[in-house]
Design an enzyme around this catalytic site. Sequence first.
Site, PDB file in Angstrom:
ATOM      1  N   PHE A  25      -1.053   7.608   6.104  1.00  0.00           N
ATOM      2  CA  PHE A  25      -0.472   7.588   4.755  1.00  0.00           C
ATOM      3  C   PHE A  25       0.709   6.640   4.631  1.00  0.00           C
ATOM      4  O   PHE A  25       1.080   6.255   3.534  1.00  0.00           O
ATOM      5  CB  PHE A  25      -0.062   9.010   4.331  1.00  0.00           C
ATOM      6  CG  PHE A  25       1.328   9.392   4.742  1.00  0.00           C
ATOM      7  CD1 PHE A  25       1.601   9.823   6.030  1.00  0.00           C
ATOM      8  CD2 PHE A  25       2.372   9.304   3.843  1.00  0.00           C
ATOM      9  CE1 PHE A  25       2.891  10.161   6.415  1.00  0.00           C
ATOM     10  CE2 PHE A  25       3.666   9.638   4.213  1.00  0.00           C
ATOM     11  CZ  PHE A  25       3.921  10.064   5.510  1.00  0.00           C
ATOM     12  N   LYS A  26       1.297   6.228   5.760  1.00  0.00           N
ATOM     13  CA  LYS A  26       2.455   5.339   5.671  1.00  0.00           C
ATOM     14  C   LYS A  26       2.108   4.010   5.005  1.00  0.00           C
ATOM     15  O   LYS A  26       2.984   3.348   4.464  1.00  0.00           O
ATOM     16  CB  LYS A  26       3.058   5.131   7.046  1.00  0.00           C
ATOM     17  CG  LYS A  26       3.721   6.407   7.553  1.00  0.00           C
ATOM     18  CD  LYS A  26       4.545   6.209   8.801  1.00  0.00           C
ATOM     19  CE  LYS A  26       5.280   7.479   9.182  1.00  0.00           C
ATOM     20  NZ  LYS A  26       4.363   8.571   9.607  1.00  0.00           N
ATOM     21  N   ASP A  27       0.821   3.635   5.028  1.00  0.00           N
ATOM     22  CA  ASP A  27       0.414   2.407   4.340  1.00  0.00           C
ATOM     23  C   ASP A  27       0.734   2.457   2.843  1.00  0.00           C
ATOM     24  O   ASP A  27       1.005   1.427   2.239  1.00  0.00           O
ATOM     25  CB  ASP A  27      -1.102   2.195   4.500  1.00  0.00           C
ATOM     26  CG  ASP A  27      -1.488   1.806   5.922  1.00  0.00           C
ATOM     27  OD1 ASP A  27      -0.695   1.122   6.598  1.00  0.00           O
ATOM     28  OD2 ASP A  27      -2.594   2.192   6.360  1.00  0.00           O
TER      29      ASP A  27
END
Length: 468
Positions: free
Chosen positions: A112-114
């Site tokens: 999810f850091k993208d």
Amino acid sequence: MKYVSTRGSIAEQSFEDVLLSGLARDGGLFVPEAWPNVTPDDIRALAPLRYTEIVTRIVRPFIEVELVSDSDLTRIVEQAYSGFRHSEIAPLQQLDEDTWVLELFHGPTLAFKDFALQLLGGLFDHVLGMRGERLTIVGATSGDTGSAAIEACRDRENLDIFMLYPEGRVSEVQRRQMTTVQSANVFNVAMRGTFDDCQDLVKAMFADHALRDSLNLSAVNSINWARVMGQTAYYFAAAAKMGAPDARLSFVVPTGNFGNVYAGYVARQMGLPIEKFIVASNRNDILYRFFDQGDMSITNVEPSLSPSMDIQVSSNFERLMFDLMGRDGAAVTAAMQAFRAEGSLPDAARLSADARSLFLAQRLDDDETLGVIRSVHEDTGMLIDPHTAVAVGAARKTPSDGTRRIVLATAHPAKFPDAVEKATGVRPDLPSHLADLLVRPERAETLDNDFGTVRDYVCAHASARTTS
Ligand SMILES: *Cc1c(COP(=O)(O)O)cnc(C)c1O
């Protein structure tokens, strides 16, 4: 929008200052001085929109128009999510009668850091271009954030990125997600040392003010406000699809640094009706102890099957504390100093009692996590990663309150194949765009754990040198 520091002792800042500086000079974190207001009709109007249109609407009030025009913002957002491999960007899957999974792992590095970093990279590049500046980003990684930061910065005109990782101590998939990037502005450094050595070298570079200025050094760390902002949008998108504001919803969030769940809190402060957040921890359970028992004491970090949540001091928690303490910067400063000095937060019981109307917490150990991966696979055929499993388990431990629960799935199961295989006997495949990852050529420089060596390498390769 103006921003204030959680420690309260610096003047208001613009989005531009907040984006480029990351941490406030008084040691605090930046937060908006007031929350933009989203009405129930605004939320209803989101439901038919594409994901990128929702992002543009949600982040618009946080960024000055003079800095990023409407057309530039649209272009930056479209570009940020163009590398995601699912047409819906953040699709929802129903898991059981009252639980849905929000898949946040279709970005380039499968976590999810993208969502935040792809947007941050585009905003950095745009703002630097306007200022006619270049920036050198240096970071240390134990595996996960490094690849997301590299993917966010690769091929940007106004940035170079140097990522230090401990040689031989990151998994092969994690290493290859960094070292197979062939862009000219990406420099991978395999350090002969540990993760802590890498972190110390990065800190030493920032502490060398001459170096810091000549290279225009910066970091893409998890406390940058723009990262929180970039995550707030998927709470709105998912809630609108699930019938908000006319449905009763709660979110279940696998939590480490508290950035993801805090982004949900921001959505709620902006007007999204979220009834509860269930904060899910692994054995590193300081947040569970805070929300459930009113105690916030630091203990040792223990490795777990969900390594991205192996954290004791959650840096973004200070942003929530600021609100819990009535936005009193002096009180936050005193509390954080005592927390650092004594290892325990004063007044935690009172703060926790106030927070409990909105936040519940659960913890799972590794055996429970494996059990959840197994039972979800048996019941639905779905493979979930260990971080997601901690959250699904937290939802199951929390008695039903009549809300529909949205569990955030923060990583693709193929990022943690060993745990998934151990639980289910099935080894998850990498998605097709990464299928040849294990045979792509790698590029990294191996360096000794020595400040002079690393500094000279960075100076020789960074193109930001303002003095040359
Ligand atoms: C970073 C990360 C988390 C923790 O998110 P925070 O914002 O630090 O709370 C959870 N799961 C995965 C897969 C992560 O990479």
